[in-house]
Design a protein around this motif. Structure first.
Motif, short mmCIF file in Angstrom:
data_model
loop_
_atom_site.label_atom_id
_atom_site.label_comp_id
_atom_site.label_asym_id
_atom_site.label_seq_id
_atom_site.Cartn_x
_atom_site.Cartn_y
_atom_site.Cartn_z
N GLU A 164 -68.22 13.58 -96.63
CA GLU A 164 -67.70 14.86 -96.11
C GLU A 164 -67.96 14.99 -94.60
N GLU A 165 -69.09 14.47 -94.13
CA GLU A 165 -69.37 14.49 -92.69
C GLU A 165 -68.38 13.59 -91.94
N ILE A 166 -68.13 12.41 -92.50
CA ILE A 166 -67.21 11.47 -91.85
C ILE A 166 -65.81 12.07 -91.76
N TYR A 167 -65.38 12.73 -92.82
CA TYR A 167 -64.02 13.28 -92.89
C TYR A 167 -64.04 14.81 -92.76
N GLU A 168 -64.87 15.30 -91.88
CA GLU A 168 -64.99 16.74 -91.66
C GLU A 168 -63.62 17.34 -91.36
N GLY A 169 -63.33 18.43 -92.02
CA GLY A 169 -62.05 19.10 -91.81
C GLY A 169 -60.96 18.63 -92.76
N SER A 170 -61.21 17.58 -93.52
CA SER A 170 -60.25 17.08 -94.50
C SER A 170 -60.79 17.30 -95.91
N ARG A 171 -59.88 17.52 -96.84
CA ARG A 171 -60.27 17.54 -98.24
C ARG A 171 -60.33 16.10 -98.73
N ILE A 172 -61.18 15.84 -99.72
CA ILE A 172 -61.37 14.48 -100.21
C ILE A 172 -60.98 14.40 -101.68
#
Length: 191
Positions: free
Chosen positions: A88-96
């Motif tokens: 979640e930190e790596i893809y902050e601002g994106s849903r996973i």
């Protein structure tokens, strides 16, 4: 995998990231290479530290082939939550959208509590992390299995360079984090 199809435009634009995850248990013996010996003659190779073991969590981005890997002492609920938080930190601002196997620590206990806390009260389409399962007993469906295999094959080809288990772990981690992976299993999920 209908949720992936429903999110295809958002995936291409970066609002949704699809990751496939798996754990790997690296053993000191995984570095063993092959040797030639006389026919019908047993060849003994002494091994030390046979019980040394390292667990890795890894997730590959289906769209980019980027691989994220972190070492942990064991595969369990606490480490699963820790790894998901890192993603979640790596893809902050994106849903996973996270696709993985049915390990109990993926579905229950700490992970379930984490998802309820993180996504509680949100509509499913707004969840920060959506977890999906591969079919049961189908490790061949998960492309991360192929990445682990490539990493272990690299170790076997370079076994002579690694004198300690610490060297093995460093070599394995460096190999996995220094490249982008691309193969048909990945491309099949986003076409």
């Amino acid at each position: 995998m209908s949720r992936i199809g429903e999110s295809e435009e958002e995936i291409r634009e970066g609002g949704v990231v699809v990751l496939m995850e798996d754990e790997c248990h690296l053993l000191w013996g995984d570095t063993s290479g092959y040797i030639w010996g006389r026919k019908n003659e047993k060849v003994g190779v002494p091994m030390t530290n046979e019980r040394e073991r390292q667990t890795y969590y890894g997730a590959v981005n289906v769209l980019t082939g980027e691989f994220h890997v972190l070492p942990y002492d064991i595969g369990n609920g606490a480490n699963t939550v820790s790894f998901v938080r890192r993603l979640e930190e790596i893809y902050e601002g994106s849903r996973i959208i996270l696709i993985w196997d049915g390990a109990t620590y993926h579905k229950y206990g700490e992970m379930r509590r984490y998802l309820e806390e993180s996504d509680g009260g949100l509509n499913e389409k707004d969840w920060k992390v959506t977890c999906m399962l591969f079919p049961p007993y189908a490790p061949d469906q998960n492309p991360v299995e192929e990445i682990w295999r490539k990493g272990k094959n690299f170790l076997r080809r370079h076994f002579y360079e690694n004198k300690t288990f610490g060297d093995v772990k460093e070599s394995f981690l460096n190999f996995l984090t220094e490249q982008i992976f691309s193969f048909p299993k990945l491309e099949a999920y986003i076409s």
